[in-house]
Design an enzyme around this catalytic site. Structure first.
Site, PDB file in Angstrom:
ATOM      1  N   ARG A  11       3.942  -0.346   9.362  1.00  0.00           N
ATOM      2  CA  ARG A  11       3.273  -1.339   8.523  1.00  0.00           C
ATOM      3  C   ARG A  11       3.231  -0.725   7.133  1.00  0.00           C
ATOM      4  NH1 ARG A  11       0.156  -2.640  13.680  1.00  0.00           N
ATOM      5  NH2 ARG A  11       1.052  -4.659  14.180  1.00  0.00           N
TER       6      ARG A  11
ATOM      7  N   ASP B 156       3.252 -10.801  21.705  1.00  0.00           N
ATOM      8  CA  ASP B 156       2.200 -11.836  21.703  1.00  0.00           C
ATOM      9  C   ASP B 156       2.711 -13.265  21.875  1.00  0.00           C
ATOM     10  OD1 ASP B 156       0.358  -9.879  21.361  1.00  0.00           O
ATOM     11  OD2 ASP B 156      -0.007 -10.248  19.245  1.00  0.00           O
TER      12      ASP B 156
ATOM     13  N   GLY C 199       4.364  -4.629  14.743  1.00  0.00           N
ATOM     14  CA  GLY C 199       4.182  -4.066  16.090  1.00  0.00           C
ATOM     15  C   GLY C 199       5.495  -4.058  16.856  1.00  0.00           C
TER      16      GLY C 199
ATOM     17  N   ARG D 158      -4.364 -10.727  20.014  1.00  0.00           N
ATOM     18  CA  ARG D 158      -5.538 -10.768  19.137  1.00  0.00           C
ATOM     19  C   ARG D 158      -5.820 -12.173  18.618  1.00  0.00           C
ATOM     20  NH1 ARG D 158      -2.758  -6.969  14.635  1.00  0.00           N
ATOM     21  NH2 ARG D 158      -0.807  -8.117  14.705  1.00  0.00           N
TER      22      ARG D 158
ATOM     23  N   ASP E 283       3.469 -15.331  19.564  1.00  0.00           N
ATOM     24  CA  ASP E 283       2.690 -16.192  18.668  1.00  0.00           C
ATOM     25  C   ASP E 283       3.487 -16.666  17.450  1.00  0.00           C
ATOM     26  OD1 ASP E 283       2.882 -13.677  17.569  1.00  0.00           O
ATOM     27  OD2 ASP E 283       0.805 -13.567  16.898  1.00  0.00           O
TER      28      ASP E 283
ATOM     29  N   THR F 234       7.862  -9.699  19.235  1.00  0.00           N
ATOM     30  CA  THR F 234       6.442  -9.363  19.413  1.00  0.00           C
ATOM     31  C   THR F 234       6.040  -9.743  20.835  1.00  0.00           C
ATOM     32  OG1 THR F 234       4.162 -10.063  18.908  1.00  0.00           O
ATOM     33  CG2 THR F 234       5.897 -11.557  18.210  1.00  0.00           C
TER      34      THR F 234
ATOM     35  N   ASP G 282       5.264 -12.463  12.342  1.00  0.00           N
ATOM     36  CA  ASP G 282       5.121 -13.333  11.158  1.00  0.00           C
ATOM     37  C   ASP G 282       4.847 -12.556   9.869  1.00  0.00           C
ATOM     38  OD1 ASP G 282       2.613 -12.683  12.044  1.00  0.00           O
ATOM     39  OD2 ASP G 282       1.785 -14.705  11.903  1.00  0.00           O
TER      40      ASP G 282
HETATM   41  P1  ADP Z   1       4.071  -8.356  12.263  1.00  0.00           P
HETATM   42  O1  ADP Z   1       5.429  -8.497  11.682  1.00  0.00           O
HETATM   43  O2  ADP Z   1       4.103  -7.802  13.660  1.00  0.00           O
HETATM   44  O3  ADP Z   1       3.250  -9.623  12.127  1.00  0.00           O
HETATM   45  P2  ADP Z   1       2.502  -7.122  10.109  1.00  0.00           P
HETATM   46  O4  ADP Z   1       1.642  -8.311   9.867  1.00  0.00           O
HETATM   47  O5  ADP Z   1       1.815  -5.803  10.157  1.00  0.00           O
HETATM   48  O6  ADP Z   1       3.322  -7.201  11.465  1.00  0.00           O
HETATM   49  O7  ADP Z   1       3.618  -7.077   8.973  1.00  0.00           O
HETATM   50  C1  ADP Z   1       4.607  -6.084   8.957  1.00  0.00           C
HETATM   51  C2  ADP Z   1       4.953  -5.696   7.549  1.00  0.00           C
HETATM   52  O8  ADP Z   1       5.493  -6.820   6.834  1.00  0.00           O
HETATM   53  C3  ADP Z   1       3.768  -5.265   6.682  1.00  0.00           C
HETATM   54  O9  ADP Z   1       3.391  -3.927   6.914  1.00  0.00           O
HETATM   55  C4  ADP Z   1       4.357  -5.421   5.275  1.00  0.00           C
HETATM   56  O10 ADP Z   1       5.193  -4.343   4.961  1.00  0.00           O
HETATM   57  C5  ADP Z   1       5.210  -6.699   5.444  1.00  0.00           C
HETATM   58  N1  ADP Z   1       4.411  -7.843   4.967  1.00  0.00           N
HETATM   59  C6  ADP Z   1       3.467  -8.527   5.643  1.00  0.00           C
HETATM   60  N2  ADP Z   1       2.901  -9.467   4.860  1.00  0.00           N
HETATM   61  C7  ADP Z   1       3.487  -9.354   3.643  1.00  0.00           C
HETATM   62  C8  ADP Z   1       3.338 -10.006   2.375  1.00  0.00           C
HETATM   63  N3  ADP Z   1       2.447 -10.983   2.208  1.00  0.00           N
HETATM   64  N4  ADP Z   1       4.127  -9.608   1.364  1.00  0.00           N
HETATM   65  C9  ADP Z   1       5.046  -8.639   1.530  1.00  0.00           C
HETATM   66  N5  ADP Z   1       5.219  -7.965   2.681  1.00  0.00           N
HETATM   67  C10 ADP Z   1       4.467  -8.312   3.722  1.00  0.00           C
HETATM   68  O1  F6P Z   2       0.902  -7.957  17.537  1.00  0.00           O
HETATM   69  C1  F6P Z   2       1.050  -7.310  18.760  1.00  0.00           C
HETATM   70  C2  F6P Z   2      -0.186  -6.582  19.148  1.00  0.00           C
HETATM   71  O2  F6P Z   2       0.163  -5.945  20.329  1.00  0.00           O
HETATM   72  C3  F6P Z   2      -1.488  -7.376  19.319  1.00  0.00           C
HETATM   73  O3  F6P Z   2      -1.641  -8.077  20.498  1.00  0.00           O
HETATM   74  C4  F6P Z   2      -2.511  -6.269  19.182  1.00  0.00           C
HETATM   75  O4  F6P Z   2      -3.740  -6.773  18.775  1.00  0.00           O
HETATM   76  C5  F6P Z   2      -1.898  -5.407  18.122  1.00  0.00           C
HETATM   77  O5  F6P Z   2      -0.507  -5.568  18.226  1.00  0.00           O
HETATM   78  C6  F6P Z   2      -2.261  -3.952  18.183  1.00  0.00           C
HETATM   79  O6  F6P Z   2      -1.684  -3.331  17.072  1.00  0.00           O
HETATM   80  P1  F6P Z   2      -1.712  -1.780  16.738  1.00  0.00           P
HETATM   81  O7  F6P Z   2      -0.435  -1.229  17.221  1.00  0.00           O
HETATM   82  O8  F6P Z   2      -1.814  -1.730  15.263  1.00  0.00           O
HETATM   83  O9  F6P Z   2      -2.872  -1.189  17.450  1.00  0.00           O
END
Ligand code: ADP
Ligand code: F6P
Length: 328
Positions: free
Chosen positions: A76, A132, A15, A176, A134, A130, A107
Site C-alpha cells: 500500500r 473479498d 491486499g 470488512r 467486492d 481480492t 478498487d
Molecule cells: P485494494 O486495491 O486492495 O483496494 P488499497 O485500497 O490499499 O487496496 O489500494 C492500493 C493502492 O492503490 C494504495 O496503496 C495506493 O497506492 C493506490 N491508491 C488507492 N487509492 C488511490 C488514490 N485515490 N489515488 C492514487 N492512488 C491510490
Molecule cells: O481486502 C482484503 C482484506 O482481506 C479484507 O477482508 C481485510 O479486512 C483486509 O484485507 C486486511 O488487510 P491487511 O492485510 O491490511 O490486514
C-alpha cells in the site's frame, strides 16, 4: 494484432489474493505470445516510484501457477496518492520503456490506475484480485473461490471440536465491507447463523436463533461473523452478550485472520486468472484502455474502471433465507 504498444508493465497492488501469481504468469506469457516485452513492477505503485522493475519472459513465470501470494509482492503506497509521487512513477516507467499497464488488485488499486491513466494517458487494464469479491462488474474476483474453500475447510475442523465438546463457536471471517465470504462459506460449512455487514439482524434475533437451535436438539452451533458485521461491536462483545444471557452455553471465539488470504489457488481461480490475463493484454493491444476484465455468466467482460470503482456489489439475500431453512 496492430499495436503501438511495445512493453506492458504488470504489478499486484493492495491486499494479496491466491491466484495473483497465475494472473501475472498469464500476462507475461500473453505478451510473449504477441512478441511484446513485459516488465514486472515490484510492490505495486511503490515499485514504480522506487524504479524497482524486472524484465519478464515466459520462463520467468515457471512453476508459479500453483503458488499463493504474489512473487512481485504487493504494497500500500501513500506516495502514489500525491501528484508528485505519480510524476516520479511516470518518469520511472517511461525510462524503462513501459507504455501500458496491467494492474492486478482491488478498487483502491484501480482508483490509482484510473487517476494515472487520466493524468498521463498511459493505457491501463485492471484485473480484479481480492478475496473479498467486492468489485462491481464481475461475479468473481481472483482469490475469492480459494478463500471460500480455505474457510470451509477451517470451519469443518472447528465443527469437529465444537461437536465433541457441545460448544457454541463464533467464527470471524474476512470481509470488512461485504459478506460474500461469510455468506457462501457459511452455507457451505453448515453454519447456524451468518452475520454480515449488509444485513444487521440484531442481537435479539441472534439470541432467538440460538434458542431455536438448542430447543431443536442441537448440542453445538457455529455462528459465522464477517469482519465488518455491525450486530455487535466486535465478535468478542457478541460472545459476552450471549454468554451473559445464557451462562450455560460453552462459548469459544475463533478469528481465522490472514490464513484466509494464503494457500494454493483453487482450479477455478487459476483458470479465471489465466483467462483474465489473456483478455487484459489482448484488449490493450486492440487499443482498449481504462477497463477492468471481469467474468459474468462464465464469459469475460470489460467494465470501465470508473464504474468498477464506484459501483457497489449486492449480495443475494436469498442466500440468507436458504441458510435460515438449512439451520432449522
Ligand atoms: P485494494 O486495491 O486492495 O483496494 P488499497 O485500497 O490499499 O487496496 O489500494 C492500493 C493502492 O492503490 C494504495 O496503496 C495506493 O497506492 C493506490 N491508491 C488507492 N487509492 C488511490 C488514490 N485515490 N489515488 C492514487 N492512488 C491510490
Ligand atoms: O481486502 C482484503 C482484506 O482481506 C479484507 O477482508 C481485510 O479486512 C483486509 O484485507 C486486511 O488487510 P491487511 O492485510 O491490511 O490486514
Amino acid at each position: 494484432m496492430e499495436t503501438s504498444i511495445k512493453n506492458i508493465g504488470v504489478f499486484t497492488s493492495g491486499g494479496d489474493a491466491p491466484g495473483m501469481n497465475a494472473a501475472i504468469r498469464s500476462v507475461v506469457r500473453t505478451c510473449a505470445y504477441h512478441n511484446i516485452k513485459c516488465t514486472g513492477i515490484y510492490r505495486g505503485y511503490e515499485g514504480m516510484i522506487k524504479g524497482d522493475f524486472i524484465e519478464l519472459g515466459p520462463r520467468s513465470v515457471n512453476n508459479i501457477i500453483n503458488k499463493g501470494g504474489t512473487f512481485l509482492q504487493s504494497a500500500r503506497c501513500l506516495e502514489f496518492k500525491t501528484p508528485e509521487g505519480r510524476k516520479i512513477a511516470y518518469e520511472n516507467i517511461t525510462k524503462v520503456g513501459i507504455d501500458a499497464l496491467v494492474v492486478i488488485g482491488g478498487d483502491g488499486s484501480f482508483t490509482g490506475a484510473e487517476i494515472f491513466h487520466k493524468e498521463y494517458g498511459i493505457p491501463c487494464m485492471g484485473i480484479p484480485g481480492t478475496i473479498d469479491n467486492d468489485i462491481y462488474g464481475t461475479s468473481n474476483t481472483i482469490g475469492y473461490d480459494t478463500a471460500l474453500n480455505t474457510v470451509v475447510e477451517a470451519i469443518d475442523k472447528i465443527r469437529d471440536t465444537a461437536s465433541s465438546h457441545n460448544r457454541l463457536f463464533f467464527v470471524e471471517v474476512m470481509g470488512r465491507d461485504v459478506g460474500y465470504i461469510a455468506l457462501n462459506a457459511g452455507i457451505g460449512a453448515g453454519a447456524e447463523e451468518i452475520l454480515i455487514p449488509e444485513e444487521n439482524i440484531g442481537k435479539d434475533h441472534l439470541l432467538k436463533s440460538l434458542e431455536r437451535s438448542s430447543s431443536s436438539g442441537k448440542h453445538s452451533s457455529i455462528i459465522i461473523v464477517a469482519e465488518g458485521d455491525k450486530t455487535g461491536k466486535n465478535i468478542f462483545e457478541l460472545k459476552d452478550y450471549v454468554e451473559k444471557r445464557h451462562p450455560n452455553y460453552d462459548i469459544r471465539v475463533s478469528v481465522l485472520g490472514h490464513m484466509q488470504r494464503g494457500g494454493a489457488p483453487s482450479c477455478f481461480d487459476r483458470v479465471l486468472a489465466s483467462r483474465s490475463g489473456v483478455k487484459a493484454v489482448e484488449s490493450l493491444l486492440e487499443g482498449k484502455t481504462g477497463l477492468m476484465v471481469g467474468i459474468n455468466d462464465n464469459k469475460l467482460t470489460l467494465t470501465p474502471l470508473e464504474q468498477a470503482i464506484k459501483g457497489s456489489t449486492e449480495i443475494d439475500k436469498e442466500l440468507l433465507r436458504v441458510n435460515n431453512i438449512m439451520s432449522i
